[in-house]
Scaffold this motif. Structure first.
Motif, short mmCIF file in Angstrom:
data_model
loop_
_atom_site.label_atom_id
_atom_site.label_comp_id
_atom_site.label_asym_id
_atom_site.label_seq_id
_atom_site.Cartn_x
_atom_site.Cartn_y
_atom_site.Cartn_z
N ASN A 164 0.77 -1.14 -0.04
CA ASN A 164 -0.11 -0.03 -0.03
C ASN A 164 0.78 1.35 0.05
N HIS A 165 0.38 2.24 -0.43
CA HIS A 165 1.00 3.55 -0.31
C HIS A 165 -0.06 4.73 -0.32
N PRO A 166 0.34 5.89 0.62
CA PRO A 166 -0.60 6.89 1.16
C PRO A 166 -1.23 7.58 -0.23
N THR A 167 -0.62 7.67 -1.14
CA THR A 167 -1.12 8.41 -2.34
C THR A 167 -1.06 7.45 -3.76
N ASP A 168 -0.91 6.26 -3.33
CA ASP A 168 -1.23 5.17 -4.70
C ASP A 168 -0.17 5.50 -5.62
N ASP A 169 1.18 6.09 -5.39
CA ASP A 169 2.29 6.32 -6.13
C ASP A 169 2.63 5.10 -6.72
N ALA A 177 6.37 -3.81 -3.10
CA ALA A 177 6.00 -5.06 -3.63
C ALA A 177 7.41 -5.91 -3.66
N VAL A 178 8.43 -5.22 -4.24
CA VAL A 178 9.72 -5.67 -4.58
C VAL A 178 10.27 -6.34 -3.19
N ASP A 179 9.96 -5.30 -2.11
CA ASP A 179 10.47 -5.38 -0.86
C ASP A 179 10.13 -6.74 -0.36
N GLY A 180 8.96 -6.90 -0.40
CA GLY A 180 8.17 -8.19 -0.07
C GLY A 180 8.50 -9.39 -0.79
N LEU A 181 8.72 -9.26 -2.11
CA LEU A 181 9.30 -10.34 -2.84
C LEU A 181 10.57 -10.86 -2.45
N LEU A 182 11.38 -9.98 -2.01
CA LEU A 182 12.98 -10.26 -1.68
C LEU A 182 13.07 -11.11 -0.42
N LEU A 183 11.73 -10.71 0.37
CA LEU A 183 11.83 -11.70 1.62
C LEU A 183 10.72 -12.76 1.50
N VAL A 189 -1.34 -13.56 -2.88
CA VAL A 189 -1.86 -12.46 -3.76
C VAL A 189 -0.80 -11.38 -3.52
N ILE A 190 -0.73 -10.38 -4.41
CA ILE A 190 0.00 -9.17 -4.40
C ILE A 190 -1.18 -8.19 -4.43
N GLY A 191 -1.45 -7.55 -3.15
CA GLY A 191 -2.73 -6.94 -3.12
C GLY A 191 -2.74 -5.45 -2.63
N VAL A 192 -3.14 -4.52 -3.51
CA VAL A 192 -3.10 -3.26 -2.95
C VAL A 192 -4.36 -2.52 -2.49
N ASN A 193 -4.41 -1.89 -1.33
CA ASN A 193 -5.52 -1.38 -0.99
C ASN A 193 -5.44 -0.01 -1.40
N PRO A 194 -6.23 0.47 -2.32
CA PRO A 194 -6.10 1.95 -2.94
C PRO A 194 -6.52 2.85 -2.05
N ALA A 195 -5.84 4.14 -2.09
CA ALA A 195 -6.04 5.31 -1.23
C ALA A 195 -7.43 5.93 -2.02
N THR A 196 -7.51 5.88 -3.18
CA THR A 196 -8.81 6.50 -3.96
C THR A 196 -9.63 5.07 -4.56
N ASN A 390 -4.49 -20.65 5.95
CA ASN A 390 -4.03 -20.56 4.69
C ASN A 390 -2.95 -19.56 4.45
N PHE A 391 -3.45 -18.32 5.08
CA PHE A 391 -2.41 -17.24 4.77
C PHE A 391 -2.44 -16.07 5.57
N VAL A 392 -1.64 -15.11 5.60
CA VAL A 392 -1.65 -14.00 6.39
C VAL A 392 -1.18 -12.93 5.65
N ILE A 393 -1.15 -11.65 6.09
CA ILE A 393 -0.94 -10.42 5.35
C ILE A 393 0.52 -9.81 5.91
N THR A 394 1.22 -9.46 5.02
CA THR A 394 2.58 -8.76 5.40
C THR A 394 2.50 -7.46 4.76
N VAL A 395 3.17 -6.81 5.52
CA VAL A 395 3.63 -5.34 4.90
C VAL A 395 4.98 -4.74 5.39
N PRO A 396 5.68 -3.75 4.79
CA PRO A 396 6.79 -3.42 5.18
C PRO A 396 7.09 -3.02 6.53
N GLY A 397 7.93 -3.60 7.45
CA GLY A 397 8.15 -3.37 8.87
C GLY A 397 6.83 -3.51 9.55
#
Length: 464
Positions: A164-169, A177-183, A189-196, A390-397
């Motif tokens: 996720n990103h606060p301005t959907d940049d 996403a790459v940070d998560g893939l490297l770990l 799923v690679i899933g984004v909650n859109p700010a808009t 089945n799964f959990v959610i992960t975000v940077p930090g």
């Protein structure tokens, strides 16, 4: 009809099945806020004794919520399978608990039972269970789903990579996403909650995720978690939509507040299948739920939040989803006050969803004003892994900078893989090994091959 029991010479009477379920619930701030909770431990015990003696058939003989014309209730009764129910039809709720914990309730028996159960039945039996009971039974249930990989296989746990990103940049989303893939996260799923929630931003985000997937040849699926109506418009414009997402609840009034009904969800599922982006028979829906959703919308109709949460699962299973997760601590301390309540609720949600045949995940999370911390989340994560989540959610930090809440980090997924020995989906595991993110022993590596692939790719280089 009233329900009663006597404790210490005092007769406790419950005016309805709805009240009995609410008073039997473990302590929960949301039920207290709604004025539905037991007055204290003695009344709660009395309600549980009365509930244990209640025949399971009672849930088929009356509409517990008692709201005329509710389409969720109609769906529950329409989908009930008497044949599947027959093996437990003569049991009380307490006897059903004992049966679930017995060797007779093996994986095959539980799979055959799922359409014979109503959400109210599974909510009721969960109220009689200890933490270890919830874990013991849920761990016996396997729900396997498929898109570009296979989720829910025994001994494995998947993760959602949530960039996720606060301005959907776009660059910010890709960097996360790459940070998560490297770990090693992202097989669910690679899933984004859109700010808009505009169609234009939705299309941009799914197109971005599609380019990432194709560039790195990732055996996973992606999702923009916009409203189902926005997804329909985007699909109509040819957007590369893998999964259609929607938050759902356990009453028609609450779902109306979300801007949806069952007909709209059916339309969206058919539109996603018509895109032919997944193999035949794949699952294309993703749902999120959470205790307190109906109460927060003033649409709970006097029912306790945990029973209403289970009713949301009746909506989810109608659409054969790839993923369902409870955002257990996300709604706030008004509904789950502290780490103890969050832990209990997360295990209840997982248990109830699994018994009803759903591929359950949990967002192991809390808001910053709750009486909880990451050690509480560690406890819930470890217990859920034991229960076969089945799964959990992960975000940077572990800190979602857009939704402003605390979840798990990709490093927590590394802990699950390396210490608890729960690898990801097999197709994704092979990809991680090929990219050097993970070695053949399941240990995290430097991702040298993935880093090399990222170099010289303009879209990704800008995000590094």
């Amino acid at each position: 009809m009233t329900y009663a029991t006597v404790i210490g010479g005092t007769r406790h009477v419950f005016a309805s099945l709805r009240e009995l379920l609410a008073k039997a619930s473990p302590e929960r701030s949301g039920d207290q806020l709604a004025g539905l909770a037991a007055e204290g431990p003695v009344e709660r015990l009395a309600a549980r004794i009365a509930l244990a003696d209640l025949p399971l058939r009672a849930f088929l003989e009356q509409d517990v919520m008692g709201v005329e014309g509710d389409e969720v209730t109609a769906l529950i009764f329409a989908r009930h399978d008497p044949g599947a129910f027959a093996p437990v039809a003569a049991l009380t709720v307490g006897e059903f608990r004992d049966w679930l914990l017995s060797p007779a309730a093996d994986e095959r028996a539980l799979a055959a039972l799922r359409w014979g159960l109503t959400p109210e039945m599974v909510a009721a039996v969960s109220k009689l269970m200890r933490i270890q009971d919830l874990v013991a039974v849920a761990s016996k249930v396997k729900v396997v789903t498929r898109f570009r990989n296979t989720l829910g296989l025994p001994g494995r746990m998947a993760t959602r990579n949530q960039p996720n990103h606060p301005t959907d940049d776009s660059r910010g989303i890709l960097a996360s996403a790459v940070d998560g893939l490297l770990l090693g996260t992202g097989d669910a799923v690679i899933g984004v909650n859109p700010a808009t929630d505009t169609v234009e931003d939705y299309i941009r985000i799914v197109s971005l995720l599609e380019e990432l997937r194709l560039t790195l040849d990732i055996p996973t699926q992606h999702c923009c978690l916009g409203h189902v109506g926005v997804a329909l418009e985007a699909m109509g414009q040819g957007a590369p939509v893998d999964l259609v997402f929607q938050s759902i609840a356990g009453t028609q009034q609450a779902n109306t507040g979300f801007g949806l009904d069952l007909a709209l969800l059916h339309e969206a599922r058919e539109a996603a299948l018509a895109l032919n982006r997944a193999p035949a028979g794949a699952n294309v829906m993703y749902f999120e739920t959470g205790q307190g959703a109906a109460l927060s919308a003033g649409a709970h109709h006097g029912m306790d939040q945990q029973t209403l949460e289970a009713r949301a699962y009746a909506v989810a299973r109608e659409f054969d989803p790839l993923l369902v997760n409870s955002v257990v601590g996300f709604i706030g301390p008004e509904y789950l006050y502290n780490g103890r309540q969050i832990l209990r609720a997360g295990l209840e949600d997982h248990f109830c969803g699994k018994l009803l045949g759903l591929p359950m995940g949990v967002d192991v999370c809390y808001t910053n004003h709750a009486d909880a911390d990451q050690e509480d989340m560690d406890s819930l994560l470890i217990t859920l892994v034991a229960a076969g989540v089945n799964f959990v959610i992960t975000v940077p930090g572990a800190d979602d900078i857009m939704l402003n809440y605390q979840s798990l980090s990709a490093h927590d997924a590394v802990f699950v893989r390396e210490t608890l020995r729960r690898p990801p989906a097999p197709e994704f595991e092979d990809w991680l090994v090929g990219m050097g993110v993970m070695d053949c022993g399941g240990r995290t590596s430097d991702g040298a091959a993935l880093v090399e692939r990222l170099r010289g790719v303009p879209m990704l280089a800008a995000a590094q």
